[in-house]
Design a protein around this motif. Structure first.
Motif, short mmCIF file in Angstrom:
data_model
loop_
_atom_site.label_atom_id
_atom_site.label_comp_id
_atom_site.label_asym_id
_atom_site.label_seq_id
_atom_site.Cartn_x
_atom_site.Cartn_y
_atom_site.Cartn_z
N VAL A 149 5.63 -14.29 21.56
CA VAL A 149 5.94 -14.83 20.33
C VAL A 149 6.35 -13.51 19.37
O VAL A 149 5.07 -12.81 18.99
N ARG A 150 7.47 -13.19 19.11
CA ARG A 150 7.76 -12.17 18.29
C ARG A 150 8.44 -12.59 16.87
O ARG A 150 8.81 -11.89 16.15
N MET A 151 9.29 -13.72 17.10
CA MET A 151 10.31 -14.10 16.21
C MET A 151 9.75 -15.51 15.27
O MET A 151 9.38 -16.24 15.88
N LEU A 152 10.15 -15.35 14.34
CA LEU A 152 9.82 -16.80 13.40
C LEU A 152 11.58 -17.53 13.22
O LEU A 152 12.50 -16.85 12.75
N THR A 153 11.50 -18.51 13.75
CA THR A 153 12.64 -19.23 13.65
C THR A 153 12.65 -19.93 12.07
O THR A 153 11.87 -20.90 12.05
N VAL A 154 13.60 -19.40 11.41
CA VAL A 154 13.27 -19.61 9.73
C VAL A 154 13.58 -21.40 9.44
O VAL A 154 13.17 -21.75 8.84
N GLY A 155 14.71 -21.74 10.39
CA GLY A 155 15.12 -23.34 10.05
C GLY A 155 15.80 -23.55 11.32
O GLY A 155 16.54 -23.04 12.10
N LEU A 156 15.66 -25.02 11.40
CA LEU A 156 16.63 -25.56 12.67
C LEU A 156 17.37 -26.93 12.06
O LEU A 156 16.73 -27.63 11.22
N LYS A 157 18.40 -27.14 12.79
CA LYS A 157 19.30 -28.27 12.21
C LYS A 157 18.95 -29.49 13.09
O LYS A 157 18.76 -29.47 14.24
N ASP A 158 18.80 -30.65 12.23
CA ASP A 158 18.49 -31.86 12.84
C ASP A 158 19.97 -32.44 13.63
O ASP A 158 21.00 -31.77 13.47
N ASN A 159 19.97 -33.60 14.15
CA ASN A 159 21.00 -34.33 14.60
C ASN A 159 22.14 -34.51 13.57
O ASN A 159 23.36 -34.79 13.95
N GLU A 160 21.60 -34.70 12.30
CA GLU A 160 22.54 -34.94 11.23
C GLU A 160 23.03 -33.56 10.80
O GLU A 160 23.39 -33.62 9.45
N GLN A 161 22.79 -32.50 11.29
CA GLN A 161 22.97 -31.08 10.88
C GLN A 161 22.21 -30.60 9.38
O GLN A 161 23.06 -29.76 8.73
N GLN A 162 21.24 -31.50 9.13
CA GLN A 162 20.37 -31.18 8.13
C GLN A 162 19.53 -30.02 8.62
O GLN A 162 18.90 -30.10 9.75
N MET A 163 19.30 -29.04 7.63
CA MET A 163 18.48 -27.97 8.08
C MET A 163 16.93 -28.31 7.75
O MET A 163 16.56 -28.89 6.50
N ILE A 164 16.19 -28.25 8.56
CA ILE A 164 14.87 -28.21 8.53
C ILE A 164 13.81 -26.89 8.25
O ILE A 164 13.87 -26.39 9.58
N PRO A 165 13.44 -26.53 7.35
CA PRO A 165 12.80 -25.33 7.16
C PRO A 165 11.53 -25.05 8.23
O PRO A 165 10.84 -26.31 8.59
N ALA A 166 11.27 -24.08 8.54
CA ALA A 166 9.92 -23.66 9.42
C ALA A 166 8.86 -23.97 8.42
O ALA A 166 8.66 -24.12 7.13
N PHE A 167 7.69 -24.58 9.25
CA PHE A 167 6.34 -24.67 8.43
C PHE A 167 6.05 -23.42 7.48
O PHE A 167 5.71 -23.67 6.20
N SER A 168 6.32 -22.14 7.83
CA SER A 168 5.99 -21.41 7.15
C SER A 168 6.57 -21.03 6.07
O SER A 168 6.27 -20.31 4.72
N VAL A 169 8.07 -21.43 5.93
CA VAL A 169 8.95 -21.36 5.02
C VAL A 169 8.36 -22.37 3.89
O VAL A 169 8.25 -21.88 2.63
N LYS A 170 8.05 -23.23 4.27
CA LYS A 170 7.49 -24.46 3.12
C LYS A 170 6.44 -23.74 2.54
O LYS A 170 6.17 -23.99 1.08
N LEU A 171 5.34 -23.40 3.27
CA LEU A 171 4.04 -22.96 2.62
C LEU A 171 4.45 -21.27 1.75
O LEU A 171 3.64 -21.39 0.80
N ALA A 172 5.37 -20.65 2.36
CA ALA A 172 5.46 -19.31 1.48
C ALA A 172 6.20 -19.64 0.36
O ALA A 172 5.78 -19.01 -0.66
N ASN A 173 7.00 -20.49 0.05
CA ASN A 173 7.44 -21.06 -1.19
C ASN A 173 6.34 -21.34 -2.34
O ASN A 173 6.66 -21.23 -3.39
N TYR A 174 5.15 -21.84 -1.76
CA TYR A 174 4.15 -22.17 -2.75
C TYR A 174 3.53 -21.02 -3.18
O TYR A 174 3.00 -20.78 -4.03
#
Length: 637
Positions: free
Chosen positions: A174-199
Motif C-alpha cells: 500500500v503506497r497510495m491513498l485513494t482520495v475519493g471514489l464515485k458511486d453508481n450515481e457518479q456521486q463522489m464518496i471521500p475516503a475515510f481519511s479525508v472525512k477525518l482530516a477535515n476535522y
C-alpha cells in the motif's frame, strides 16, 4: 568511415531509446517496476526523529484482550454505539469506526440503538466498501462491480460515509491513498481519511471535490491526484510497533476504554479511529516500511489522515517526462562518451550516474515529485555499454587495419612487438648480435632497357615477392626494399640463437624459388635475371632511427651491416657469399666453397669470403670445397 560510424551510433541511440521507452510504457509490474517502487520507498522513509505522529490522532484497538473479554466477532452493535456515545459526549472531534456493517444485525434493537447514535452524533464516520471488477477493462480506471454501504437499519447519512478501500500495488504494498471514489450515481464518496482530516483542518484548508473543475482541492490548492484519484501517502509509524506518544499513534484497547479503565475524556479534541488490531481479523497490509511485516488497516488510515493534514503530496511525473529523460540521458551519454575512452569513460559514466541520482533525490525532496529513475538510468547505462563496446570494436578494427597496412612497410614481427609492448615508438636502439642479408638482382639494367616500365615492375615485384616469402619463412625481419634489392635481418627484434643458419637457409630458399622465374625471363626477354646475395653475422645497433614526430625506420646499422652489403656487391649472379664470421657459425651445415680473400670498400685488410652451394647431406659434419678439391669430414672419421 566516419559517416558509417555516425549512422551506427544514431541507430544504437534510437534502439536504446525505443527499447526502454517501450518497457516503461508497459508498466507490467515486473522486476523493474518493483525496483522503481523499492527506490521510491527508500527515499520516502523517514528517520525515527522525523517520524512524529499527530497527537490528535488516536487509535482504539479491537485487539485480542478485547476479543477475550467481549467475545469473538461479530460483536453486538450496541457495543459500538455505547463506545461512540462515550467518546462523543467526552468531546472527541470525530469518531471513525473501521468495521463494515453492511448487513442488518441479528438483534434489531442493537441496530436501532446504533441508528439513534448516528443520528445524535454527526461527527461519526462509517465505512463504505467498493468492490471492484476482478478484471478491469481499462488499466487507468477503477470499474466497480458493487458497493457495500452501512445497513439501512443503522441509518447513516451521506455526510457520515467514507470509503475504506486500501489499494495495493502490484507487489501487494500500500503506497497510495485513494482520495475519493464515485458511486453508481457518479456521486463522489471521500475516503475515510479525508472525512477525518477535515476535522483537524481549519476552514481554509478543507479537502473537497470540485465537480466543476473535476479535481480535489485542499483549500485553494489542487491536490495532484492521478487518473484514479490517488495520491502517495506518507507513513509516520512503523508497522506493529508498540504504540506510545513518542513512537506511534496513541492506541488503547477497546475493552479498556469501554470499561472505563481509560477515561473517555482522554479523547477530548481528538480524532479517534476504532478498528481491528489482531492477526485473526485479517485486516493487514504491507507498506513501504517493510517487505515482510504488515500494518493494520486502522493504522494505515491514521497515517493517511496525517498525510492529508500535513499537505505534503508527492506525485509521479507524467509519462512524457520519462520518455524525454530516456532520450536526453541516452543522447548525452553517447555524445560525451564518443569523445572519451578508456578509464575516463568509466569516470564520466560514474559522474553522470551520480548526477542523475542526486537530481532524482533533490527533485523529490524539494518538489515532492518522483521522476522515473529505473528506465532512464538503464537507458543511460545501455548507452554507456554501447559506447565502450563500440570503442573497443573500433579500436580492434583500427588496430588490425593499421597492423595490416604497417606490416607491408615494416616487418610483421616489428609491428607485433611494438603493439605488445604498449609503449610509444621512440628513437633509439640496442646492441644485438644479428645476421644481415643483402639481395640484389643481377641483370636488372639490361632487362629494364628491353621491357616496358609496367613489365619491369611486374618482374621486379615477382622477385621481391620471392625474397620476402623466403625471409618470412625462416623467421627473418624484412628491413627494407632498396630499389631492386632487399635487406633483411635475422636475430632482431626477436632473438634467435641460430640466426646465421636461418639467414643462409633463407638465401638458399630464394635461389631455389627464383629458378622458374629466371628461366622464364631468359626465354621471353633473353636476359638471365639472377640474384646476388651477401650475408654477414656480428654485432650491430638495431632500433628506430629517423624523426621522432614524422617518420621512423626500424633498421640495423654498424660494420656488420656494411660488410654484408659489400659481400652482396661482390657476388656474381646466382652466388651466395658469406663472411668468415658467418661461416664459423654455420660450419658443417652447408656445402661451401672458399672464394678467398677479397678487398672490400671500408676495410683495410682483405676479407675471407665463402660461397654457399647448398645444404649439407644428413650425417655430414663438414663439407667444404677449396682449391678445386672436395674435403669431407664425417662423424667418427
Amino acid at each position: 568511415m566516419r559517416k558509417r560510424k555516425w549512422l551506427l551510433t544514431t541507430a544504437a541511440a534510437l534502439v536504446i531509446c525505443l527499447f526502454w521507452s517501450f518497457l516503461s510504457s508497459l508498466g507490467t509490474g515486473g522486476t523493474l517496476t518493483r525496483t522503481e517502487s523499492y527506490l521510491q520507498d527508500k527515499v520516502t522513509q523517514q528517520s525515527d526523529a522525523e517520524r512524529a505522529p499527530n497527537v490528535n490522532i488516536k487509535l482504539i484497538k479491537i485487539d485480542q484482550p478485547s476479543l477475550d473479554n467481549l467475545g469473538q466477532f461479530p460483536w453486538d452493535r450496541s457495543l459500538y454505539a455505547q463506545l461512540i456515545s462515550m467518546l462523543a459526549d467526552a468531546g472527541a472531534k470525530a469518531i471513525a469506526l473501521d468495521v463494515v456493517l453492511a448487513e442488518p444485525g441479528k438483534d434489531p434493537e442493537s441496530d436501532a440503538i446504533m441508528a439513534e447514535t448516528m443520528k445524535k452524533y454527526s461527527n461519526v464516520i462509517l465505512p463504505v466498501v467498493f468492490n471492484f471488477k476482478a478484471r478491469q477493462d481499462d488499466a487507468g480506471e477503477l470499474e466497480t462491480e458493487s458497493i457495500s454501504y452501512p445497513a439501512d437499519t443503522i441509518g447513516a447519512s451521506q455526510s457520515q460515509l467514507g470509503h475504506i478501500n486500501v489499494m495495493q500495488d502490484q507487489d501487494s504494498t500500500v503506497r497510495m491513498l485513494t482520495v475519493g471514489l464515485k458511486d453508481n450515481e457518479q456521486q463522489m464518496i471521500p475516503a475515510f481519511s479525508v472525512k477525518l482530516a477535515n476535522y483537524l483542518l481549519d476552514q481554509d484548508h478543507q479537502i473537497n471535490w470540485n465537480e466543476s473543475k473535476s479535481g480535489w482541492y485542499r483549500g485553494n490548492e489542487r491536490i495532484p491526484v492521478n487518473n484514479r484519484n490517488q495520491i502517495a501517502t506518507e507513513f509516520y509509524t512503523k508497522p506493529r510497533e508498540e504504540m506510545s506518544a513518542e513512537t506511534g499513534y496513541d492506541s488503547q484497547s477497546f475493552f479498556d476504554v469501554l470499561s472505563g479503565n481509560v477515561p473517555a475524556d482522554y479523547y477530548q479534541g481528538d480524532v479517534v479511529l476504532i478498528g481491528p488490531y489482531a492477526p485473526g481479523l485479517q485486516d493487514e497490509y504491507l507498506t513501504p516500511l517493510s517487505s515482510t511485516l504488515k500494518m493494520y488497516g486502522v493504522e494505515i488510515h491514521a497515517n493517511m489522515v496525517q498525510s492529508l493534514v500535513a499537505g505534503k503530496f508527492s506525485t509521479k511525473a507524467d509519462p512524457a517526462v520519462n520518455y524525454v529523460l530516456i532520450v536526453l540521458l541516452t543522447l548525452l551519454t553517447i555524445l560525451i562518451l564518443e569523445r572519451v575512452t578508456g578509464a575516463k569513460a568509466f569516470l564520466v559514466y560514474g559522474g553522470l550516474a551520480a548526477g542523475y541520482i542526486l537530481a532524482w533525490i533533490v527533485i523529490y525532496q524539494f518538489k515532492s515529485l518522483f521522476i522515473t529513475f529505473t528506465y532512464p538510468f538503464l537507458a543511460m547505462t545501455s548507452a554507456f555499454i554501447w559506447s565502450v563496446v563500440s570503442h573497443y570494436v573500433t579500436e580492434r578494427r583500427e588496430r588490425s587495419r593499421v597492423t595490416n597496412i604497417f606490416g607491408r612497410f615494416v616487418p610483421r614481427t616489428v609491428v607485433d612487438e611494438m603493439l605488445a609492448s604498449g609503449e610509444e615508438v621512440t628513437v633509439g636502439g640496442q646492441r644485438r648480435d644479428i645476421s644481415v642479408i643483402f639481395v640484389d638482382i643481377r641483370g636488372f639494367t639490361p632487362m629494364s632497357e628491353k621491357l616496358q616500365p609496367e613489365q619491369v615492375i611486374q618482374v621486379l615485384n615477382e622477385y621481391l615477392d620471392i625474397c620476402t616469402k623466403a625471409v618470412f619463412k625462416w623467421n627473418g625481419t624484412l628491413d627494407k626494399f632498396i630499389g631492386d634489392g632487399v635487406m633483411a635481418i635475422f636475430g632482431a627484434p626477436i632473438s634467435q640463437p641460430n640466426h646465421p643458419e636461418l639467414a643462409v637457409r633463407a638465401a638458399l630458399e630464394m635461389k631455389r624459388q627464383s629458378a622458374e622465374l629466371e628461366e622464364r625471363c631468359l626465354r621471353e626477354i633473353g636476359v638471365p635475371v639472377r640474384f646476388g646475395v651477401g650475408i654477414n653475422s656480428g654485432p650491430a645497433v638495431v632500433g628506430n632511427i629517423g624523426s621522432q614526430m614524422l617518420r621512423l625506420d626500424y633498421t640495423a646499422i654498424g660494420d656488420t651491416v656494411n660488410l654484408s652489403a659489400r659481400l652482396e656487391s661482390n657476388a656474381k649472379p646466382g652466388q651466395i657469399l658469406i663472411s668468415e664470421e658467418t661461416l664459423a657459425r654455420v660450419k658443417g651445415k652447408f656445402i661451401t666453397e672458399t672464394i678467398g680473400e677479397i678487398k672490400v670498400k671500408g676495410k683495410e685488410k682483405p676479407v675471407l669470403v665463402t660461397e654457399v652451394l647448398g645444404e649439407a647431406e644428413e650425417g655430414q659434419e663438414d663439407v667444404q670445397l677449396g682449391e678445386n678439391q672436395l674435403h669431407v669430414g664425417r662423424e667418427g672419421a
